[in-house]
Write a protein that holds these residues in place. Structure first.
Motif, PDB file in Angstrom:
ATOM      1  N   PRO A 274       0.834  -1.209   0.000  1.00  0.00           N
ATOM      2  CA  PRO A 274       0.000   0.000   0.000  1.00  0.00           C
ATOM      3  C   PRO A 274       0.865   1.253   0.000  1.00  0.00           C
ATOM      4  O   PRO A 274       2.045   1.223   0.357  1.00  0.00           O
ATOM      5  N   SER A 275       0.276   2.353  -0.401  1.00  0.00           N
ATOM      6  CA  SER A 275       0.990   3.624  -0.375  1.00  0.00           C
ATOM      7  C   SER A 275       1.288   4.025   1.063  1.00  0.00           C
ATOM      8  O   SER A 275       0.485   3.794   1.967  1.00  0.00           O
ATOM      9  N   VAL A 276       2.446   4.624   1.261  1.00  0.00           N
ATOM     10  CA  VAL A 276       2.789   5.118   2.600  1.00  0.00           C
ATOM     11  C   VAL A 276       2.236   6.520   2.821  1.00  0.00           C
ATOM     12  O   VAL A 276       2.407   7.092   3.892  1.00  0.00           O
ATOM     13  N   MET A 277       1.567   7.078   1.794  1.00  0.00           N
ATOM     14  CA  MET A 277       0.980   8.412   1.891  1.00  0.00           C
ATOM     15  C   MET A 277      -0.518   8.311   1.630  1.00  0.00           C
ATOM     16  O   MET A 277      -0.939   7.723   0.634  1.00  0.00           O
ATOM     17  N   ASP A 278      -1.322   8.870   2.505  1.00  0.00           N
ATOM     18  CA  ASP A 278      -2.771   8.862   2.313  1.00  0.00           C
ATOM     19  C   ASP A 278      -3.145   9.687   1.082  1.00  0.00           C
ATOM     20  O   ASP A 278      -2.656  10.802   0.892  1.00  0.00           O
ATOM     21  N   GLY A 279      -4.009   9.119   0.250  1.00  0.00           N
ATOM     22  CA  GLY A 279      -4.496   9.835  -0.918  1.00  0.00           C
ATOM     23  C   GLY A 279      -3.535   9.878  -2.081  1.00  0.00           C
ATOM     24  O   GLY A 279      -3.771  10.599  -3.058  1.00  0.00           O
ATOM     25  N   ALA A 280      -2.449   9.103  -2.017  1.00  0.00           N
ATOM     26  CA  ALA A 280      -1.443   9.137  -3.085  1.00  0.00           C
ATOM     27  C   ALA A 280      -1.756   8.114  -4.165  1.00  0.00           C
ATOM     28  O   ALA A 280      -2.396   7.089  -3.919  1.00  0.00           O
ATOM     29  N   VAL A 281      -1.292   8.400  -5.366  1.00  0.00           N
ATOM     30  CA  VAL A 281      -1.369   7.442  -6.461  1.00  0.00           C
ATOM     31  C   VAL A 281      -0.052   6.668  -6.518  1.00  0.00           C
ATOM     32  O   VAL A 281       0.971   7.104  -5.988  1.00  0.00           O
ATOM     33  N   THR A 282      -0.098   5.509  -7.150  1.00  0.00           N
ATOM     34  CA  THR A 282       1.110   4.725  -7.403  1.00  0.00           C
ATOM     35  C   THR A 282       1.299   4.651  -8.906  1.00  0.00           C
ATOM     36  O   THR A 282       0.473   4.085  -9.617  1.00  0.00           O
TER      37      THR A 282
ATOM     38  N   ASN B 146       5.087   7.140  -5.280  1.00  0.00           N
ATOM     39  CA  ASN B 146       3.808   7.515  -4.659  1.00  0.00           C
ATOM     40  C   ASN B 146       3.761   9.031  -4.628  1.00  0.00           C
ATOM     41  O   ASN B 146       4.713   9.671  -4.160  1.00  0.00           O
ATOM     42  N   TRP B 147       2.673   9.611  -5.121  1.00  0.00           N
ATOM     43  CA  TRP B 147       2.573  11.071  -5.076  1.00  0.00           C
ATOM     44  C   TRP B 147       1.120  11.513  -5.053  1.00  0.00           C
ATOM     45  O   TRP B 147       0.224  10.828  -5.540  1.00  0.00           O
ATOM     46  N   ILE B 148       0.931  12.653  -4.423  1.00  0.00           N
ATOM     47  CA  ILE B 148      -0.388  13.273  -4.347  1.00  0.00           C
ATOM     48  C   ILE B 148      -0.449  14.339  -5.432  1.00  0.00           C
ATOM     49  O   ILE B 148       0.420  15.214  -5.480  1.00  0.00           O
ATOM     50  N   PRO B 149      -1.423  14.272  -6.342  1.00  0.00           N
ATOM     51  CA  PRO B 149      -1.512  15.292  -7.393  1.00  0.00           C
ATOM     52  C   PRO B 149      -1.459  16.702  -6.815  1.00  0.00           C
ATOM     53  O   PRO B 149      -2.185  17.027  -5.876  1.00  0.00           O
ATOM     54  N   SER B 150      -0.538  17.502  -7.356  1.00  0.00           N
ATOM     55  CA  SER B 150      -0.310  18.882  -6.893  1.00  0.00           C
ATOM     56  C   SER B 150       0.173  18.929  -5.450  1.00  0.00           C
ATOM     57  O   SER B 150       0.026  19.950  -4.768  1.00  0.00           O
TER      58      SER B 150
END
Length: 402
Positions: free
Chosen positions: A86-94, A109-113
């Motif tokens: 799973p992503s280590v960041m809430d709401g992030a895409v893989t 893993n990154w959150i858009p913007s």
């Protein structure tokens, strides 16, 4: 369908975001099997994207679900065994992933913007621990994960590749930039593509002040890295050893996908996925419904040479470089434009040169590079070269501001 690969049992596997599934096509029986890829949490969506077969494992990134999945295809009644990081960041895409020479899996893993991280998964270590029964005794997937915060300017890295030098390369779709990450030093280096020409983005409204090329995917091919530059309507071939970048212009244009109202030759083909085979790069044009090919064995019409590959400047200091452009084919003189762009922000690096010339044999261009009075100290990459309507040939100069 985003990802496709071949399995040694004579089957083809591919992802299907529309039905939220992974499909297996058996070549011998010409039959399809659908494997559901839905999240166990009904509140989360799934988008199975890229797919790579590594040994008996099928690796898939779930873009919107924020997980990286490993599916073990066993030829028995157990079917498809599955685990996911799973992503280590809430709401992030893989996003995309790549495998290095030690079989570590690298992905983002990154959150858009928002914020983002580059992730390294010790895939062999986890597999070995699994065979020893350690994972079932409480050893978590996260224990085999390391991550590194994105540098400034990296926001939307869709493409990930392992280069011939084993550095990790990332294509940033929100900008003109692509980045390398050196696992040994844990340092990122920022690079830049050519600025898109106006026939790709149009700017009929006069609202576009800073056009971006939007490199999307990045893949290794022998000693090179290949990128599709969405908004520039180009395919870039970058050599990380010589730091040269050759960008091939795609002739297809769809004016409905750019700011082209009232402009005759304008638009983009939305070059999406691509695959290199030998010296040819095959690609799809999403909005033109074409399959195209770049033949890199065809000699380039001109070559370039820069007299300095690295310079050091104090703030407010200026230096001169010489760019030599030489015709390589027997032909009449043709018009050439000088190409330049930089990874610096806020006009920290100012580049001055003539814009165009007629190339009949060999031409020497004087290029002035200045570090502004208020430039931030650091290392920048400046792209210098030349381009025609069909091709751009450039090389990077490292500029250190002290």
């Amino acid at each position: 369908m985003w990802g496709i690969d071949y399995f040694p049992d004579c089957s083809i596997w591919f992802t299907d975001e529309r039905t939220d599934a992974i499909w297996k096509f058996s070549i011998d029986t010409e039959s399809y099997d659908r494997i559901s890829y839905s999240q166990t949490d009904e509140n989360k969506s799934s988008l199975p994207q890229k797919l790579v077969i590594e040994g008996s494992k099928i690796i898939v990134n779930d873009f919107t679900g924020g997980r990286l999945s490993f599916l073990d295809y066993a030829q028995d009644k157990q079917g498809l065994r599955h685990y996911a990081i799973p992503s280590v960041m809430d709401g992030a895409v893989t996003s995309d992933f790549a495998i290095d020479s030690d079989k570590n899996v690298w992905y983002t893993n990154w959150i858009p913007s928002g914020a983002g991280i580059l992730v390294k998964f010790d895939y062999p270590g986890y597999e070995f621990a699994s065979t020893q029964g350690e994972v079932t005794q409480g050893l978590l997937l996260q224990d085999f994960v390391e991550w590194y915060n994105f540098p400034a300017g990296l926001t939307t890295p869709n493409g990930v590749a392992v280069g011939p030098d084993q550095k990790i390369w990332l294509a940033d779709t929100s900008s003109n930039y692509f980045f390398s990450f050196d696992p040994r030093t844990e340092e990122f280096t920022k690079y830049v593509t050519s600025i898109p020409t106006i026939d790709s983005y149009g700017n009929a409204s006069d609202f576009i002040k800073n056009p971006v090329s939007r490199p999307y995917w990045i893949e290794r091919s022998d000693d090179n890295l290949i990128m599709n530059e969405h908004n520039a309507n180009r395919i870039g071939v970058f050599n990380p050893f010589s730091e040269t970048l050759v960008e091939y212009t795609v002739p297809s244009r769809n004016p409905n996908w750019a700011d082209c109202e009232g402009i005759d030759y304008c638009g983009v083909a939305q070059v999406f996925d691509f695959a290199a085979y030998g010296e040819k790069i095959w690609f799809t044009e999403w909005v033109e419904n074409n399959i195209g090919v770049v033949d890199t064995s065809i000699p380039l019409p001109f070559s370039i040479d820069i007299d300095k590959k690295q310079i050091t400047l104090e703030k407010g200091q200026t230096t001169q470089l010489t760019l030599e452009v030489a015709k390589t084919l027997f032909s009449d003189a043709f018009d050439v434009n000088v190409n330049s762009s930089s990874t610096s922000t806020f006009s920290d690096i100012i580049i001055t040169h003539e814009n165009s010339f007629s190339l009949s044999d060999k031409t020497t261009i004087s290029v002035e590079i200045m570090a502004s009075e208020h430039a931030l100290s650091g290392t920048h990459k400046v792209l210098l070269g030349a381009y025609t309507n069909d091709i751009a040939v450039s090389q990077f100069v490292t500029v250190i501001v002290v």
